[in-house]
Motif scaffolding. Sequence first.
Motif, PDB file in Angstrom:
ATOM      1  N   GLU A  60      18.260  18.742  10.387  1.00 32.24           N
ATOM      2  CA  GLU A  60      18.281  20.175  10.107  1.00 32.24           C
ATOM      3  C   GLU A  60      19.352  20.879  10.942  1.00 32.24           C
ATOM      4  O   GLU A  60      20.039  21.790  10.464  1.00 32.24           O
ATOM      5  CB  GLU A  60      16.902  20.780  10.394  1.00 32.24           C
ATOM      6  N   ASP A  61      19.512  20.463  12.189  1.00 29.79           N
ATOM      7  CA  ASP A  61      20.537  21.051  13.037  1.00 29.79           C
ATOM      8  C   ASP A  61      21.937  20.731  12.499  1.00 29.79           C
ATOM      9  O   ASP A  61      22.802  21.614  12.426  1.00 29.79           O
ATOM     10  CB  ASP A  61      20.400  20.527  14.463  1.00 29.79           C
ATOM     11  N   LEU A  62      22.163  19.484  12.109  1.00 30.20           N
ATOM     12  CA  LEU A  62      23.476  19.088  11.599  1.00 30.20           C
ATOM     13  C   LEU A  62      23.803  19.791  10.285  1.00 30.20           C
ATOM     14  O   LEU A  62      24.970  20.044   9.979  1.00 30.20           O
ATOM     15  CB  LEU A  62      23.540  17.568  11.425  1.00 30.20           C
ATOM     16  N   ALA A  63      22.767  20.114   9.516  1.00 26.57           N
ATOM     17  CA  ALA A  63      22.984  20.749   8.204  1.00 26.57           C
ATOM     18  C   ALA A  63      23.620  22.126   8.327  1.00 26.57           C
ATOM     19  O   ALA A  63      24.272  22.599   7.395  1.00 26.57           O
ATOM     20  CB  ALA A  63      21.657  20.860   7.456  1.00 26.57           C
ATOM     21  N   ARG A  64      23.452  22.804   9.472  1.00 26.86           N
ATOM     22  CA  ARG A  64      24.003  24.146   9.625  1.00 26.86           C
ATOM     23  C   ARG A  64      25.452  24.125  10.094  1.00 26.86           C
ATOM     24  O   ARG A  64      26.079  25.166  10.221  1.00 26.86           O
ATOM     25  CB  ARG A  64      23.165  24.953  10.626  1.00 26.86           C
ATOM     26  N   ARG A  65      26.011  22.932  10.361  1.00 23.63           N
ATOM     27  CA  ARG A  65      27.381  22.851  10.847  1.00 23.63           C
ATOM     28  C   ARG A  65      28.369  23.016   9.700  1.00 23.63           C
ATOM     29  O   ARG A  65      28.012  22.910   8.530  1.00 23.63           O
ATOM     30  CB  ARG A  65      27.593  21.544  11.610  1.00 23.63           C
ATOM     31  N   ASP A  66      29.638  23.280  10.052  1.00 25.88           N
ATOM     32  CA  ASP A  66      30.591  23.683   9.023  1.00 25.88           C
ATOM     33  C   ASP A  66      31.087  22.528   8.169  1.00 25.88           C
ATOM     34  O   ASP A  66      30.971  22.554   6.938  1.00 25.88           O
ATOM     35  CB  ASP A  66      31.774  24.439   9.658  1.00 25.88           C
ATOM     36  N   LEU A  67      31.645  21.498   8.780  1.00 20.44           N
ATOM     37  CA  LEU A  67      32.291  20.408   8.050  1.00 20.44           C
ATOM     38  C   LEU A  67      31.582  19.090   8.323  1.00 20.44           C
ATOM     39  O   LEU A  67      31.045  18.875   9.417  1.00 20.44           O
ATOM     40  CB  LEU A  67      33.760  20.298   8.456  1.00 20.44           C
ATOM     41  N   THR A  68      31.634  18.219   7.345  1.00 16.16           N
ATOM     42  CA  THR A  68      30.962  16.916   7.503  1.00 16.16           C
ATOM     43  C   THR A  68      31.521  16.148   8.691  1.00 16.16           C
ATOM     44  O   THR A  68      30.770  15.445   9.379  1.00 16.16           O
ATOM     45  CB  THR A  68      31.118  16.067   6.230  1.00 16.16           C
ATOM     46  N   ILE A  69      32.823  16.286   8.963  1.00 22.31           N
ATOM     47  CA  ILE A  69      33.407  15.537  10.076  1.00 22.31           C
ATOM     48  C   ILE A  69      32.932  16.070  11.422  1.00 22.31           C
ATOM     49  O   ILE A  69      33.111  15.400  12.444  1.00 22.31           O
ATOM     50  CB  ILE A  69      34.945  15.540  10.016  1.00 22.31           C
ATOM     51  N   ASN A  70      32.321  17.249  11.418  1.00 23.12           N
ATOM     52  CA  ASN A  70      31.761  17.824  12.643  1.00 23.12           C
ATOM     53  C   ASN A  70      30.242  17.708  12.682  1.00 23.12           C
ATOM     54  O   ASN A  70      29.610  18.260  13.581  1.00 23.12           O
ATOM     55  CB  ASN A  70      32.147  19.296  12.767  1.00 23.12           C
ATOM     56  N   ALA A  71      29.658  17.017  11.701  1.00 27.60           N
ATOM     57  CA  ALA A  71      28.200  16.917  11.591  1.00 27.60           C
ATOM     58  C   ALA A  71      27.725  15.493  11.811  1.00 27.60           C
ATOM     59  O   ALA A  71      26.804  15.008  11.148  1.00 27.60           O
ATOM     60  CB  ALA A  71      27.745  17.424  10.217  1.00 27.60           C
TER      61      ALA A  71
END
Length: 413
Positions: free
Chosen positions: A86-97
């Motif tokens: 859930e935390d990663l889902a709010r990040r901008d780009l997949t390479i930053n998640a």
Amino acid sequence: MKIYMVGGAVRDRLLGIPVQDRDWVVVGATPEQMTAQGFTPVGKDFPVFLHPGTREEYALARTERKSGRGYRGFTVLADAGVTLEEDLARRDLTINAIAACEDSPEDLVDPYGGQRDLAAKVLRHVTEAFGEDPVRILRLARFAARFHDFTVAPETMGLMQGMVQDGEVDHLVPERVWQELSRGLMEQHPERMFEVLRECGALRVILPEVDRLWGVPQRAEYHPEVDTGVHLMLVLQMAARLEAPLPVRYACLTHDLGKGTTPADILPRHIGHEKRSAELLGSLSERLRVPTECHALADVVAREHGGIHRSGDLNPAAVVRLLERCDAFRKPERLRDILLACECDARGRQGLQETEYPQRDRLIQALTAAQTVATDEIARTAQARGAVGEQIGEAIRRARVAAVAAMEPASAG
């Protein structure tokens, strides 16, 4: 409690790039548990803590819900029940998640395909929540400037275009625009930032003075690339190549703004564009709250770059007047930055990137020669003869002109 390294540190490690800063996310913990272990709370909008030893930032896992316009329009939920996914889902780009376990860094958690997009060199949004925060358009454009061989996923470009059409970009605050813009200007390929912003339509909202330069013709004998917007991109490329500091790169970005308002009936000439550039620059810098150092340098470059380019044809008196307009006698160290911006302009032209820029060395030599004039002694002598005010200034100016004139034969030889 589980701790994971997240964001740029994981991305850069996978790309083989030196890791500068590490960010951590903590799953399954409460603020009370963090402080009990010696962490110092520093977050204003959500729970962030400094590690008692490394002083690195540790944030509690959180989710966000859109509650208004702009990047501030969010309600944040951070508690022990929020999962890593859930935390990663709010990040901008997949390479930053992508997340890496603290205890075993090789164990990666990558629920949104970040490693796949790193391999394919694609900038792709994680979820549709990307569209809720207009700052993410600027961030993606900045990453395009850093990773210049990455492409923007078509669906992500479409999402950004929709955000512009929906007016989300209108709610960006000046501080965040300048923060991302200045960071993008300092990347290895700053021109990519503006190309991406232009493609999605955000450039005409954020920097309309820059956006209108595309499609404006220039005289081909001076600008083989003809298009003013294309020329601007070449100038920014040269600024990065010459490792120019931020004030110089901002001056490069804004030096030709006046060409976007040249009357159509006199194109491709741009008579008086320097003055118009300075006027547009003033409103742009004020709107984005650009630091004084950056604006002041850009203002001189906008007004004087044409004269500096033609300085090889000026007589000593005209050279001294040019140096005075550049405030070179009060701020001699700044002249080098002014000349660097002008060199980027001169060499930022199609097929002319390897040309020399002798104006730089000549004007530095002229300033050095003029600085040998003993201004205090001249002032005292002039005062003894009854001179006052501008008469003293004129006596100093004549001495400086004579010093520059004495330099000319050596320079010519």
